[in-house]
Design an enzyme around this catalytic site. Sequence first.
Site, short mmCIF file in Angstrom:
data_model
loop_
_atom_site.label_atom_id
_atom_site.label_comp_id
_atom_site.label_asym_id
_atom_site.label_seq_id
_atom_site.Cartn_x
_atom_site.Cartn_y
_atom_site.Cartn_z
N ASP A 282 10.59 0.69 -16.96
CA ASP A 282 10.73 2.04 -17.50
C ASP A 282 9.39 2.36 -18.15
O ASP A 282 8.99 1.70 -19.12
CB ASP A 282 11.87 2.06 -18.54
CG ASP A 282 12.03 3.44 -19.18
OD1 ASP A 282 11.10 4.28 -19.08
OD2 ASP A 282 13.08 3.67 -19.80
N VAL A 283 8.69 3.36 -17.64
CA VAL A 283 7.31 3.61 -18.10
C VAL A 283 7.23 4.07 -19.56
O VAL A 283 6.15 4.10 -20.13
CB VAL A 283 6.56 4.63 -17.19
CG1 VAL A 283 6.36 4.07 -15.80
CG2 VAL A 283 7.27 5.99 -17.17
N TYR B 221 6.77 20.41 -18.44
CA TYR B 221 6.21 19.84 -17.20
C TYR B 221 4.73 20.19 -17.12
O TYR B 221 3.89 19.31 -16.92
CB TYR B 221 6.97 20.34 -15.96
CG TYR B 221 6.54 19.60 -14.70
CD1 TYR B 221 6.97 18.30 -14.47
CD2 TYR B 221 5.69 20.19 -13.77
CE1 TYR B 221 6.56 17.60 -13.33
CE2 TYR B 221 5.28 19.50 -12.63
CZ TYR B 221 5.72 18.22 -12.41
OH TYR B 221 5.30 17.52 -11.30
N LYS C 135 1.67 17.47 -17.48
CA LYS C 135 0.72 17.27 -16.38
C LYS C 135 -0.70 17.67 -16.80
O LYS C 135 -1.69 17.12 -16.31
CB LYS C 135 1.18 18.04 -15.13
CG LYS C 135 2.47 17.48 -14.52
CD LYS C 135 2.29 16.04 -14.08
CE LYS C 135 3.52 15.44 -13.45
NZ LYS C 135 3.35 14.03 -13.07
N THR D 58 14.47 14.83 -9.10
CA THR D 58 14.93 15.58 -10.26
C THR D 58 14.63 17.08 -10.15
O THR D 58 14.80 17.81 -11.13
CB THR D 58 14.25 15.00 -11.52
OG1 THR D 58 12.85 14.78 -11.23
CG2 THR D 58 14.88 13.69 -11.94
#
Length: 250
Positions: free
Chosen positions: A62-63, A155, A159, A193
Amino acid sequence: MRMKDKVALITGAASGMGAATARMFGREGATVFVADLLDREGAEVVDGIKKAQGKAHYLHLDVTDEAGWQATVAEIEKSAGGLDVLVNNAGISGSAEQDLYDTAAWNRLMGINATGVFLGMKHGIAAMKKRGKGSVINLSSVSGIVGQGYIHVGYNASKGAVRLLTKAGAAQHGRDNIRVNSVHPGLMPPMRTSGRTADPATRAKTLKGVPLGRAGEVDEVASAILFLASDESSYVTGAELVVDGGWTAV
Ligand SMILES: NC(=O)c1ccc[n+]([C@@H]2O[C@H](COP(=O)([O-])OP(=O)(O)OC[C@H]3O[C@@H](n4cnc5c(N)ncnc54)[C@H](O)[C@@H]3O)[C@@H](O)[C@H]2O)c1
């Protein structure tokens, strides 16, 4: 073989572009560590690479879990002798959120997409320093360069953070002989997702603004990652490689 004798770790490699990159690295002679939360799908990717005579292993990671990162990097150093290439690819979409300012979604997006990359750089680069060389490739997006009207702001923010984390890493680790670059895919097959970005009507509308007139394929992103991972890109660091069919050029 463009990745001969290289040891590579790819996060989120059970699916999509991470899986395509793992397969391509395997074909090019790397020892590939496939890391993900999806153990069954990750093991299938590893099996496929081995059937094609490649070298691959699966690790559950799990990052967002720093102890998990420490254990993963330690395991790779123990079993493969060190780490040469890290692809920080794991991520979640913001296009299924109804409220584009939902706080829990912000924390999830920043946690996986941005903090996950930060932790990968922290522990991956520490291992690469012992080797005296390395290449880190961070998956950002066109959403790390321009905004969209239908995706949770977290998001774009996450990013965008990946884009600048990359440049900071390049500035700080050039003298360690470690290169850090980002890749920015455009309209690709939907993420697991995805919400609105998986909707055919939204995709058709987006395509009107893409000069090449089609969505990208996962191997087209994997090829860009392969270039940055291999020694062919030995003088490239801090770069953002946009793989979007021209979407952000117009
Ligand atoms: N598909 C697109 O349209 C697109 C466009 C631009 C950028 N990207 C980015 O490219 C990367 C790969 O996307 P994809 O399309 O292959 O998506 P995908 O959903 O097919 O794969 C993402 C993988 O990440 C894994 N993952 C999610 N959370 C994790 C966690 N906490 N720890 C470990 N693994 C985790 C998932 O299990 C999955 O296997 C992502 O960072 C994504 O944001 C995707």
